[in-house]
Scaffold this motif. Structure first.
Motif, PDB file in Angstrom:
ATOM      1  N   LEU A  48       5.539  31.408 -91.986  1.00 20.16           N
ATOM      2  CA  LEU A  48       7.213  31.551 -91.631  1.00 20.16           C
ATOM      3  C   LEU A  48       7.319  30.850 -90.533  1.00 20.16           C
ATOM      4  CD1 LEU A  48       8.942  34.508 -92.574  1.00 20.16           C
ATOM      5  CD2 LEU A  48       8.779  32.988 -93.907  1.00 20.16           C
ATOM      6  N   TYR A  49       6.726  30.564 -89.660  1.00 19.31           N
ATOM      7  CA  TYR A  49       6.753  30.569 -87.939  1.00 19.31           C
ATOM      8  C   TYR A  49       6.259  29.015 -87.495  1.00 19.31           C
ATOM      9  CZ  TYR A  49      10.803  33.890 -89.254  1.00 19.31           C
ATOM     10  OH  TYR A  49      11.458  34.455 -90.303  1.00 19.31           O
ATOM     11  N   GLU A  50       4.800  28.926 -87.434  1.00 22.86           N
ATOM     12  CA  GLU A  50       4.040  28.304 -87.273  1.00 22.86           C
ATOM     13  C   GLU A  50       4.635  26.677 -86.384  1.00 22.86           C
ATOM     14  OE1 GLU A  50       0.961  29.248 -86.063  1.00 22.86           O
ATOM     15  OE2 GLU A  50       0.497  27.109 -85.154  1.00 22.86           O
ATOM     16  N   TYR A  55       7.170  28.155 -93.177  1.00 26.90           N
ATOM     17  CA  TYR A  55       8.043  28.046 -93.749  1.00 26.90           C
ATOM     18  C   TYR A  55       9.831  27.519 -93.003  1.00 26.90           C
ATOM     19  CZ  TYR A  55      11.574  28.482 -97.652  1.00 26.90           C
ATOM     20  OH  TYR A  55      12.366  28.918 -98.669  1.00 26.90           O
ATOM     21  N   TYR A  56      10.246  27.873 -91.887  1.00 28.71           N
ATOM     22  CA  TYR A  56      11.001  28.095 -91.061  1.00 28.71           C
ATOM     23  C   TYR A  56      11.383  26.650 -90.580  1.00 28.71           C
ATOM     24  CZ  TYR A  56      13.618  32.397 -94.258  1.00 28.71           C
ATOM     25  OH  TYR A  56      13.896  32.806 -94.896  1.00 28.71           O
ATOM     26  N   SER A  57       9.994  26.595 -90.015  1.00 28.75           N
ATOM     27  CA  SER A  57      10.055  25.048 -89.259  1.00 28.75           C
ATOM     28  C   SER A  57       9.936  23.922 -89.203  1.00 28.75           C
ATOM     29  CB  SER A  57       8.620  26.008 -88.284  1.00 28.75           C
ATOM     30  OG  SER A  57       8.359  27.430 -88.346  1.00 28.75           O
ATOM     31  N   VAL A  70      19.234  31.578-102.852  1.00 27.78           N
ATOM     32  CA  VAL A  70      20.014  31.013-102.708  1.00 27.78           C
ATOM     33  C   VAL A  70      20.986  32.660-101.894  1.00 27.78           C
ATOM     34  CG1 VAL A  70      23.230  30.895-103.343  1.00 27.78           C
ATOM     35  CG2 VAL A  70      20.754  29.546-105.094  1.00 27.78           C
ATOM     36  N   THR A  71      21.495  32.231-100.785  1.00 34.86           N
ATOM     37  CA  THR A  71      22.193  33.293 -99.685  1.00 34.86           C
ATOM     38  C   THR A  71      23.582  33.599-100.211  1.00 34.86           C
ATOM     39  OG1 THR A  71      22.485  32.015 -98.098  1.00 34.86           O
ATOM     40  CG2 THR A  71      20.244  33.353 -98.575  1.00 34.86           C
ATOM     41  N   ALA A  72      24.280  34.458 -99.960  1.00 34.33           N
ATOM     42  CA  ALA A  72      25.508  34.826-100.076  1.00 34.33           C
ATOM     43  C   ALA A  72      26.231  33.718-100.161  1.00 34.33           C
ATOM     44  CB  ALA A  72      25.797  36.059 -99.563  1.00 34.33           C
ATOM     45  N   ALA A 102      22.123  35.752 -86.072  1.00 33.88           N
ATOM     46  CA  ALA A 102      21.158  34.992 -86.208  1.00 33.88           C
ATOM     47  C   ALA A 102      20.686  34.822 -87.202  1.00 33.88           C
ATOM     48  CB  ALA A 102      20.339  37.022 -85.108  1.00 33.88           C
ATOM     49  N   GLY A 103      19.570  34.191 -87.011  1.00 33.87           N
ATOM     50  CA  GLY A 103      19.886  33.523 -87.835  1.00 33.87           C
ATOM     51  C   GLY A 103      20.883  32.333 -88.911  1.00 33.87           C
ATOM     52  N   ALA A 104      21.322  31.115 -88.657  1.00 36.62           N
ATOM     53  CA  ALA A 104      22.581  31.440 -89.558  1.00 36.62           C
ATOM     54  C   ALA A 104      22.050  29.905 -91.016  1.00 36.62           C
ATOM     55  CB  ALA A 104      22.982  30.297 -88.705  1.00 36.62           C
ATOM     56  N   LEU A 129      21.739  32.174 -82.608  1.00 36.92           N
ATOM     57  CA  LEU A 129      20.507  33.119 -82.429  1.00 36.92           C
ATOM     58  C   LEU A 129      19.377  32.596 -83.610  1.00 36.92           C
ATOM     59  CD1 LEU A 129      18.277  34.136 -80.402  1.00 36.92           C
ATOM     60  CD2 LEU A 129      18.903  36.335 -81.342  1.00 36.92           C
ATOM     61  N   GLU A 130      18.595  31.207 -83.126  1.00 38.26           N
ATOM     62  CA  GLU A 130      17.841  30.952 -84.239  1.00 38.26           C
ATOM     63  C   GLU A 130      16.133  30.129 -83.310  1.00 38.26           C
ATOM     64  OE1 GLU A 130      18.639  30.136 -88.650  1.00 38.26           O
ATOM     65  OE2 GLU A 130      16.440  29.847 -87.788  1.00 38.26           O
ATOM     66  N   ARG A 131      15.489  30.852 -84.515  1.00 37.39           N
ATOM     67  CA  ARG A 131      14.291  30.430 -84.288  1.00 37.39           C
ATOM     68  C   ARG A 131      13.695  29.346 -84.994  1.00 37.39           C
ATOM     69  NH1 ARG A 131       9.055  34.679 -85.460  1.00 37.39           N
ATOM     70  NH2 ARG A 131       8.223  33.659 -84.495  1.00 37.39           N
ATOM     71  N   ALA A 171      23.575  39.311 -89.211  1.00 35.07           N
ATOM     72  CA  ALA A 171      22.641  39.024 -89.696  1.00 35.07           C
ATOM     73  C   ALA A 171      22.713  38.858 -91.296  1.00 35.07           C
ATOM     74  CB  ALA A 171      21.951  39.646 -88.772  1.00 35.07           C
ATOM     75  N   ASN A 172      22.615  37.925 -91.632  1.00 33.91           N
ATOM     76  CA  ASN A 172      23.043  37.960 -93.439  1.00 33.91           C
ATOM     77  C   ASN A 172      21.496  37.691 -93.121  1.00 33.91           C
ATOM     78  OD1 ASN A 172      24.351  38.838 -95.743  1.00 33.91           O
ATOM     79  ND2 ASN A 172      23.823  36.361 -95.508  1.00 33.91           N
ATOM     80  N   GLU A 173      20.780  38.833 -94.145  1.00 30.43           N
ATOM     81  CA  GLU A 173      19.375  38.158 -94.191  1.00 30.43           C
ATOM     82  C   GLU A 173      18.525  37.650 -93.927  1.00 30.43           C
ATOM     83  OE1 GLU A 173      17.789  36.745 -98.145  1.00 30.43           O
ATOM     84  OE2 GLU A 173      20.469  37.190 -99.159  1.00 30.43           O
TER      85      GLU A 173
HETATM   86  C1  LIG Z   1      16.671  34.493 -95.121  1.00 29.34           C
HETATM   87  S1  LIG Z   1      17.413  32.854 -94.277  1.00 29.34           S
HETATM   88  C2  LIG Z   1      18.960  33.450 -93.589  1.00 29.34           C
HETATM   89  C3  LIG Z   1      19.657  32.764 -93.829  1.00 29.34           C
HETATM   90  C4  LIG Z   1      21.632  32.897 -92.886  1.00 29.34           C
HETATM   91  N1  LIG Z   1      21.508  33.672 -93.418  1.00 29.34           N
HETATM   92  C5  LIG Z   1      21.906  32.517 -95.099  1.00 29.34           C
HETATM   93  O1  LIG Z   1      22.260  33.904 -95.319  1.00 29.34           O
HETATM   94  O2  LIG Z   1      21.788  31.872 -95.710  1.00 29.34           O
HETATM   95  C6  LIG Z   1      16.351  34.037 -93.363  1.00 29.34           C
HETATM   96  C7  LIG Z   1      17.568  33.385 -91.039  1.00 29.34           C
HETATM   97  O3  LIG Z   1      16.697  34.353 -90.087  1.00 29.34           O
HETATM   98  C8  LIG Z   1      16.422  33.205 -89.820  1.00 29.34           C
HETATM   99  N2  LIG Z   1      15.175  34.011 -88.780  1.00 29.34           N
HETATM  100  C9  LIG Z   1      13.924  34.682 -88.849  1.00 29.34           C
HETATM  101  N3  LIG Z   1      13.968  35.295 -87.802  1.00 29.34           N
HETATM  102  C10 LIG Z   1      14.864  35.411 -86.978  1.00 29.34           C
HETATM  103  C11 LIG Z   1      14.509  35.672 -85.435  1.00 29.34           C
HETATM  104  N4  LIG Z   1      13.727  36.752 -85.448  1.00 29.34           N
HETATM  105  N5  LIG Z   1      15.929  35.721 -85.043  1.00 29.34           N
HETATM  106  C12 LIG Z   1      16.526  34.788 -85.430  1.00 29.34           C
HETATM  107  N6  LIG Z   1      16.679  34.047 -86.478  1.00 29.34           N
HETATM  108  C13 LIG Z   1      15.563  34.616 -87.704  1.00 29.34           C
HETATM  109  C14 LIG Z   1      15.317  31.963 -89.894  1.00 29.34           C
HETATM  110  O4  LIG Z   1      14.930  31.383 -89.228  1.00 29.34           O
HETATM  111  C15 LIG Z   1      16.621  32.490 -90.811  1.00 29.34           C
HETATM  112  O5  LIG Z   1      17.358  31.221 -90.610  1.00 29.34           O
END
Ligand SMILES: C[S@@+](CC[C@H](N)C(=O)[O-])C[C@H]1O[C@@H](n2cnc3c(N)ncnc32)[C@H](O)[C@@H]1O
Length: 398
Positions: A48-50, A55-57, A70-72, A102-104, A129-131, A171-173
């Protein structure tokens, strides 16, 4: 997280994406060659994060129609408008407050929240706060486009803030995207599910279970009425208390809202979930093979909300509410949001109705998704009277 298809015939990625995935696989392979089998949490971390490849990077589209799920917040603004009503109730306690999300994801929730709150006590700061460096860029582009007038209040955090702050942590999802350990029960004890490099790609390997993980599994399983038996495999987020502590340590007064798919512990480890809850998404197909195209496939696990409540206790936070997403949105004033839609065109109303269906129907996100509010420093009457939990509060089930 929604996906349209649930069968296993996955579309073939284009050649350049397969090359990207192969590059990440080589990095993971090199780590295994050096250290031997790696834990699943190490594999998930890299997949996910390499940097540049995970995947997220990597810079690929993840959300919405052209992405994988799709998220909410991606469905439209109904979710944000309801959430804003819960935020407003807490915000009214403060002269000034902040939101930290977090994780927007794509940034659309931040934009829709700021729009919904603009005339109702908006936050003085909205920090993300986004990784993922790539997603930060995506978020910036979304926010500049949708809420340019708010950009002076929006900023990004590398780490949770050290200085005390007051307001709402969201923090959504995100919890489902945190790395998990996988384990199996054998007749003679626990095994850690590890990842090895096999002739046909990565494979599972049942390795010996490190003592600290054994203890954690034992503690979790000892509370269950239906004890899982030999052959049962599942997962556990062993880092959750440390993560929660890190992200909420400086929240002096306010609430932390977590929305995610998951269960109470007793439902999480039900006998029929004998292979755990791991789920992968590729181009709106859900599948269960985390070794398929690492870096191109999202990997997530359901949230054990009892574990989140225990972690809250460890961090000195109160569990102030726990319910399903459907009940939360209804209690937050989904009917008011719908009434506001009366003025829209028929076509726009249809779009709103479709969102409401996806967000609330039990077979869609309504019950699979749950909401937990953790609080710190709030007056008792607010702490135990959060609007979103006034229709149904399932804390007794935790
Ligand atoms: C499934 S997505 C959800 C995105 C968004 N919240 C939404 O509902 O559409 C997960 C999100 O969490 C971030 N993420 C994962 N681990 C994290 C961490 N430890 N701190 C901050 N963000 C993180 C990912 O990069 C991504 O933006």
């Amino acid at each position: 997280m929604c996906s349209v298809n649930s069968h296993n015939i996955l579309p073939e990625p284009p050649a350049e994406l397969k090359r990207l995935s192969a590059e990440l696989a080589n990095v993971i392979r090199a780590k295994i060659a050096l250290n031997g089998p790696i834990s699943f949490s190490e594999y998930m971390e890299m997949a996910l994060y390499e940097p540049g490849l995970g995947y997220y990077s990597a810079g690929l589209q993840k959300f919405g129609e052209g992405g994988d799920f799709v998220t909410a917040p991606q469905l439209g603004n109904v979710f944000a408008r309801c959430l804003a009503k819960q935020i407003k109730q807490v915000a009214d306690e403060f002269n000034q407050y902040e939101i930290i999300e977090a994780g927007a994801g794509s940034g659309v929730l931040a934009a829709d929240l700021l729009i919904a709150l603009k005339d109702k006590n908006p936050p003085v700061r909205y920090r993300i706060l986004e990784r993922s460096a790539h997603l930060r860029q995506v978020q910036k582009e979304t926010l500049v486009k949708l809420v340019p007038q708010w950009m002076d209040r929006i900023s990004w955090l590398d780490e949770p803030p050290e200085e005390n702050w007051q307001g709402i942590f969201l923090a959504n999802e995100v919890l489902d995207a945190l790395t998990v350990e996988r384990f199996c029960i054998e007749t003679d004890g626990f095994r850690q599910l590890q990842v090895v490099d096999g002739p046909g790609g990565f494979e599972w390997h049942k390795g010996s279970c490190p003592k600290p993980l054994q203890k954690q599994i034992q503690a979790v399983l000892s509370t269950l009425e239906h004890k899982p038996v030999a052959g049962y495999c599942s997962e556990l987020n062993s880092n959750l208390p440390a993560w929660l502590q890190a992200v909420t340590a400086s929240l002096q007064k306010g609430i932390a809202l977590f929305i995610d798919y998951g269960y109470t512990r007793r439902d999480y480890y039900l006998p029929h979930r004998s292979d755990g809850t791991l789920i992968c998404h590729y181009r709106h197909h859900a599948h269960d093979d985390p070794f398929k195209w690492p870096g191109l496939t999202d990997i997530s696990a359901s949230v054990d909300f009892t574990a989140l409540a225990e972690a809250a206790d460890f961090c000195g936070l109160e569990v102030s509410g726990y319910t399903t997403q459907a009940m939360f949105l209804l209690a937050c004033g989904l009917d008011e949001v719908l009434a506001e839609s009366e003025l829209l065109s028929e076509r726009e109303r249809l779009v709103v109705n479709n969102q409401v269906r996806s967000l609330t129907l039990p077979g869609e996100m309504g019950e699979r998704f749950q909401v937990m509010a953790l609080s710190r420093g709030l007056e008792e009457d607010l702490r135990d009277d959060l609007r979103g939990f006034s229709f149904s509060d399932l804390r007794h089930r935790l």
